[in-house]
Scaffold this motif. Structure first.
Motif, PDB file in Angstrom:
ATOM      1  N   ALA A   1       7.169  13.113  -9.761  1.00  0.00           N
ATOM      2  CA  ALA A   1       6.884  13.023  -8.322  1.00  0.00           C
ATOM      3  C   ALA A   1       8.153  12.820  -7.499  1.00  0.00           C
ATOM      4  CB  ALA A   1       5.865  11.915  -8.043  1.00  0.00           C
TER       5      ALA A   1
ATOM      6  N   HIS B   1       0.809  17.026 -10.170  1.00  0.00           N
ATOM      7  CA  HIS B   1       1.612  16.245  -9.216  1.00  0.00           C
ATOM      8  C   HIS B   1       1.911  17.033  -7.954  1.00  0.00           C
ATOM      9  CE1 HIS B   1       2.253  13.332 -12.442  1.00  0.00           C
ATOM     10  NE2 HIS B   1       2.559  14.354 -13.221  1.00  0.00           N
TER      11      HIS B   1
ATOM     12  N   LEU C   1       3.085  15.569  -4.394  1.00  0.00           N
ATOM     13  CA  LEU C   1       3.168  14.107  -4.389  1.00  0.00           C
ATOM     14  C   LEU C   1       4.616  13.658  -4.589  1.00  0.00           C
ATOM     15  CD1 LEU C   1       0.009  13.272  -6.537  1.00  0.00           C
ATOM     16  CD2 LEU C   1       0.197  13.497  -4.037  1.00  0.00           C
ATOM     17  N   ARG C   2       5.004  12.619  -3.864  1.00  0.00           N
ATOM     18  CA  ARG C   2       6.391  12.166  -3.949  1.00  0.00           C
ATOM     19  C   ARG C   2       6.482  10.657  -3.883  1.00  0.00           C
ATOM     20  NH1 ARG C   2      10.717  13.775   0.590  1.00  0.00           N
ATOM     21  NH2 ARG C   2      10.034  11.789   1.497  1.00  0.00           N
ATOM     22  N   ARG C   3       7.298  10.116  -4.772  1.00  0.00           N
ATOM     23  CA  ARG C   3       7.637   8.698  -4.684  1.00  0.00           C
ATOM     24  C   ARG C   3       8.679   8.530  -3.584  1.00  0.00           C
ATOM     25  NH1 ARG C   3       9.670   8.732 -10.512  1.00  0.00           N
ATOM     26  NH2 ARG C   3      10.559   6.691 -10.054  1.00  0.00           N
TER      27      ARG C   3
ATOM     28  N   VAL D   1       6.519   4.268 -10.389  1.00  0.00           N
ATOM     29  CA  VAL D   1       5.359   5.152 -10.502  1.00  0.00           C
ATOM     30  C   VAL D   1       4.093   4.323 -10.423  1.00  0.00           C
ATOM     31  CG1 VAL D   1       4.168   6.834 -11.957  1.00  0.00           C
ATOM     32  CG2 VAL D   1       6.669   6.736 -11.960  1.00  0.00           C
TER      33      VAL D   1
ATOM     34  N   HIS E   1       0.685   8.709  -7.476  1.00  0.00           N
ATOM     35  CA  HIS E   1       1.656   9.776  -7.728  1.00  0.00           C
ATOM     36  C   HIS E   1       1.160  10.839  -8.706  1.00  0.00           C
ATOM     37  CE1 HIS E   1       4.410   6.292  -6.540  1.00  0.00           C
ATOM     38  NE2 HIS E   1       4.308   7.101  -5.495  1.00  0.00           N
TER      39      HIS E   1
ATOM     40  N   SER F   1      -2.886   9.265 -13.809  1.00  0.00           N
ATOM     41  CA  SER F   1      -2.175   8.161 -13.167  1.00  0.00           C
ATOM     42  C   SER F   1      -1.939   7.014 -14.142  1.00  0.00           C
ATOM     43  CB  SER F   1      -2.973   7.657 -11.963  1.00  0.00           C
ATOM     44  OG  SER F   1      -3.046   8.640 -10.975  1.00  0.00           O
TER      45      SER F   1
END
Length: 386
Positions: free
Chosen positions: A165, A261, A264-266, A277, A281, A301
């Motif tokens: 992510a 994913h 989706l981004r952290r 994480v 994510h 997840s």
């Protein structure tokens, strides 16, 4: 009172897929080439239909049952048993290919059949490769050998799980990136990453890179040895078949990577480091049918938060973004970009409360999602207003 897994009797269904080629062979003796389409139709036709009818299962095992469930060898033997069925199916399909009996329709069905079995075997390899037991880690490489994707063993565990992510991860698809653009980026990027990671590991230990201890090389050696054995058994005519089914197999893995994913981004913290994480994510699905057939890969997840958890102990979380269908359905959606965008893009944007800049956005698609600032209004003097 001891907790009993309500799905315990369902998990053996995961072994149905590597048995489908045998059904295809029997049907081909009666119906001809169409018999070799049993596996593709079952996986991408019947399973999505059953997924809809069977519905969702959001039940989690209680924490008090974790130790007993994690240690129950019944579950790990089911993953072991996939491999002999996988290799037996591969041998049968090779024999049929060189027999000259299938026509063009049958040859395509045969390649898809074998590629699907070996592609789903990568999921079995994924489950085995995360474990500490050396026998399971070696079995993981054996499951990867027919698809020629042994470097996944290194890249997934030590690359993807670290960079997931983020824009730096070749296996995390970006918002606006089609599967067909993602495919070369992830295939080549994952291979390069695996080689860098393993080369660095060996150099840190003051060992040569070109050694049998190289996890990438010894995994590739298994693929080469398998190719030699199958060529010796069935002749050089089997080589194009092995190559084509391998491409189908690892492409099946990569389309799953694509949807797991997507967008989706952290986020980065004040120090510039990515946040840990967590369940936000990964895209999840609680469709019970595909979870059973895929050793619960769709509870992705929890897998990323706790990679050593065995599939039977994985949990679902309310905070995880949910796919509208199971993987078998979403794979079909992913390969048709306009349909994928219509189904998934608004879900990504909604996940970030409408702030698309927080998503893992494909730079080539920025203009589609980020509105340009309104043009400045000229003042009476002809200069731009502030």
């Amino acid at each position: 009172m001891n907790w009993v897994d309500p799905r315990r009797h369902l998990w053996p269904l995961a072994l149905v897929v590597p048995m489908l080629p045998f059904a295809g062979y029997l049907l081909s003796r009666v119906a001809g080439d169409v018999g070799w389409w049993v596996t593709p139709v079952a996986v991408f036709g019947f399973i999505p239909l059953i997924d809809v009818l069977a519905g969702l299962d959001r039940r989690n095992p209680p924490d008090t049952a974790y130790a007993a469930l994690q240690g129950d060898r019944y579950y790990r033997w089911l993953t072991y048993l996939y491999l002999p069925a996988q290799y037996a199916a591969l041998a049968v399909c090779c024999a049929v290919w060189v027999s000259g009996r299938p026509g063009p329709l049958g040859m395509v069905g045969l390649v898809l059949t074998t590629g699907i079995v070996n592609g789903i075997a990568i999921n079995t390899a994924h489950e085995l490769g995360h474990k500490r037991e050396s026998v399971e880690r070696w079995l993981s490489k054996i499951a990867l050998a027919p698809a020629g994707y042994g470097h996944f063993f290194v890249e997934h565990n030590r690359g993807h799980h670290v960079r997931v992510a983020t824009p730096e991860d070749p296996a995390s698809a970006r918002l606006g990136e089609t599967f067909w653009r993602f495919w070369p980026r992830t295939v080549l990027g994952s291979l390069r990453s695996a080689w860098r990671l393993e080369s660095s590991r060996l150099r840190l230990r003051r060992r040569r890179v070109l050694t049998h201890r190289n996890e990438v090389l010894n995994a590739w050696a298994m693929t080469a040895a398998l190719g030699v054995l199958l060529t010796a058994a069935f002749g050089p005519a089997v080589l194009p078949f092995l190559l084509c089914q391998a491409v189908v197999g690892f492409s099946l893995l990569e389309v799953v990577n694509y949807l797991e994913h997507y967008g989706l981004r952290r986020q980065r913290g004040p120090a510039g480091r990515y946040e840990p994480v967590d369940p936000r994510h990964s895209w999840n699905s609680d469709r019970i049918t595909t979870n059973v057939f895929l050793f619960q890969l769709q509870r992705h997840s929890d897998h990323h938060a706790n990679p050593l958890r065995r599939y039977q102990t994985l949990r679902t979380f309310e905070t995880s973004p949910q796919l509208p269908a199971g993987y078998a359905t979403m794979i079909l959606v992913a390969v048709i970009p306009p349909v994928w965008r219509a189904v998934m893009d608004h879900r990504v944007i909604s996940h970030y409360g409408g702030d698309v800049t927080r998503a893992n956005l494909d730079p080539r698609a920025t203009s589609r999602y980020v509105s340009a600032p309104p043009p400045s209004r000229p003042t009476r003097a002809g200069t731009a207003s502030a």
